[in-house]
Scaffold this motif. Structure first.
Motif: not given
Ligand SMILES: NC(=O)c1ccc[n+]([C@@H]2O[C@H](COP(=O)([O-])OP(=O)(O)OC[C@H]3O[C@@H](n4cnc5c(N)ncnc54)[C@H](O)[C@@H]3O)[C@@H](O)[C@H]2O)c1
Length: 468
Positions: A56, A59-60, A83, A113, A135, A141, A187, A260
């Motif tokens: 969450c 990006r989530g 987590v 986890f 990743l 998952h 995207m 990208h």
């Molecule tokens: N397509 C895009 O343009 C784009 C943009 C940003 C991020 N992303 C991708 O999205 C992913 C997340 O990036 P983000 O910027 O949102 O990072 P972020 O750190 O903001 O979010 C990741 C979340 O996952 C949680 N997390 C980590 N391990 C976990 C687990 N084992 N179980 C449950 N939750 C867990 C973290 O605590 C965090 O809240 C990355 O792979 C990133 O490359 C893609």
């Protein structure tokens, strides 16, 4: 192993050849693999499709927002997993604007986890899980989502090394065989102007594609540069927070940031490169206060990729303050030039010019996008929902893994100082975090600091077979 060493051959082609099965399409191949008819897996009455969010963060939360914003999107978000409690809480607050479509009471908010399992257990077959952790956890998952017969939206990159890529190729085929729909967050592929440009390039509008160029050069961003672990939270959780710093968690800034451009330029060419050689280094070894950086990234990368037909692709990435910012991509053909991303990862407009210069008087086409479809992050949900509701084949895993592998191939070429072929990275034996499925909140991190608080670094020319 089920996967072709030739990146330009699909795993379906290889599987079907090996098994002497005549196939006419992806679904046929998947059907042949399992030998059973494929059920149309979506929730009974597709207006009731529900969502769970695993990871969450930025990006989530964005992906859940996109899903709930589009017409005919999923009905509700019903479970969340992370987590870190504060990340989940922040995401929940940000999604409150969706009113009762945010239906996540305290007993459907899961931390830890194993939280992903609990969140997916709330869903029924045909619902959708969003996987937006770093990743490293993607294959873990995804394995459970397939078991639960869930449709999936997962973020890029999918893998950072060969062993995990082989695992993900297999999981992609399993998902196909179960007729699950899987979107991957590259995207650019859903940017409507890029879709038109790709068609035009493939129809020969710029001639033979001989050179592609991607640039993502700006100051340090995200968590790519880290000074020593401060001692809290645990080293594992700190590395997860600073995932861009660690190859096991993200593939480093090369995979996370540059994928990208790598992906959309290969799409324009309609091929994946077969090898790479590269330059890269760390110019600044400390921050402004003189504290040493301990992450595993270089601050500059320049990768030269080669395609089977000899064409080249350059991907230049830099995270350095004060140096010139460039964030664009280009495709050169024997007759003309296409400006692909006008800025950032995939911003419009794209243009085609006669000759090799972006000279306005020689412009022959410019992309125009219907205003409702300007946001590629929403388009990926429109396309996924359309596939789910109308039972269309939809599985972006193979190309997501290939884009990840090609990114890793460039990164490894820079980190080792060696030419790396696609087969080298695909068949590599260095799995950065093999036990990531067994992590618990008090487990040691996959990479443990030495007595000086430092982690193993790439040493081009010295460490040649592995990156560290
Ligand atoms: N397509 C895009 O343009 C784009 C943009 C940003 C991020 N992303 C991708 O999205 C992913 C997340 O990036 P983000 O910027 O949102 O990072 P972020 O750190 O903001 O979010 C990741 C979340 O996952 C949680 N997390 C980590 N391990 C976990 C687990 N084992 N179980 C449950 N939750 C867990 C973290 O605590 C965090 O809240 C990355 O792979 C990133 O490359 C893609």
């Amino acid at each position: 192993m089920n996967e072709s060493p030739n990146p330009n051959e699909s795993s379906n082609q290889v599987t079907s050849r090996r098994e002497f099965i005549k196939t006419t399409g992806r679904i046929a191949a998947a059907s042949a693999l399992t030998g059973v008819a494929l059920p149309h897996v979506h929730a009974a009455g597709s207006s009731s499709i529900q969502l769970a969010l695993v990871g969450c963060g930025g990006r989530g939360s964005g992906a859940a927002d996109n899903a709930l914003s589009i017409k005919n999107g999923p009905a509700k978000l019903v479970a969340m997993a992370d987590v870190f409690e504060h990340r989940l809480a922040g995401s929940f607050d940000g999604l409150k604007k969706f009113g009762d479509r945010l239906d996540v009471p305290p007993d459907r908010k899961f931390i830890g986890f194993d939280a992903y399992k609990k969140a997916m257990d709330v869903l029924k077959p045909g619902d959708i899980v969003i996987m937006t952790t770093p990743l490293a956890f993607r294959w873990v998952h995804f394995t459970y989502a397939i078991e639960k017969r869930l449709n999936v939206f997962m973020e890029k990159p999918l893998t950072a090394d060969g062993p995990t890529s082989r695992k993900m190729f297999k999981l992609g085929e399993e998902a196909k065989a179960k007729n699950l729909k899987v979107g991957v967050g590259l995207m650019s592929r859903h940017q409507r102007g890029f879709q038109e440009l790709q068609k035009r390039i493939q129809q020969g509008e710029i001639g033979d594609v001989i050179l592609l160029r991607g640039y993502r050069m700006h100051g340090p961003v995200g968590s790519a540069f880290s000074t020593k672990w401060p001692g809290s939270p645990s080293e594992l959780l700190w590395q997860i927070q600073r995932f861009h710093s660690f190859l096991w968690a993200s593939g480093g800034c090369f995979n996370d940031f540059y994928i990208h451009h790598v992906d959309h330029l290969c799409w324009m060419k309609n091929a994946w490169p077969v090898k790479a050689q590269a330059l890269g280094g760390r110019h600044y070894k400390t921050n402004a206060e003189g504290q040493p950086y301990v992450d595993q990234n270089f601050d500059s990368y320049s990768v030269e990729y080669t395609f089977e037909d000899g064409a080249k692709m350059y991907m230049d990435g830099r995270c350095v303050n004060g140096a010139q910012d460039i964030y664009k991509s280009f495709a050169h053909g024997s007759k003309g030039l296409a400006t692909v991303s006008n800025s950032n990862d995939c911003d419009p407009p794209s243009r085609i010019f006669k000759g090799q210069a972006a000279n306005r008087s020689k412009m022959i086409w410019e992309s125009k996008i219907n205003p409702e479809e300007r946001n590629p992050y929403e388009n990926e949900w429109r396309d996924l929902m359309d596939a789910i509701r109308n039972d269309k084949p939809y599985n972006e895993v193979e190309r997501g893994v290939k884009a990840s592998l090609v990114s890793s191939m460039g990164r490894m070429a820079a980190h080792t100082g060696q030419e790396i072929a696609y087969e080298d990275i695909l068949n590599g034996d260095h799995e950065f975090a093999p036990d990531v499925d067994k992590l618990t909140m008090d487990a040691p991190a996959p990479l443990v600091a030495d007595k000086d608080g430092k982690y193993p670094l790439p040493m081009p020319g010295i460490t040649k077979k592995r990156e560290y």
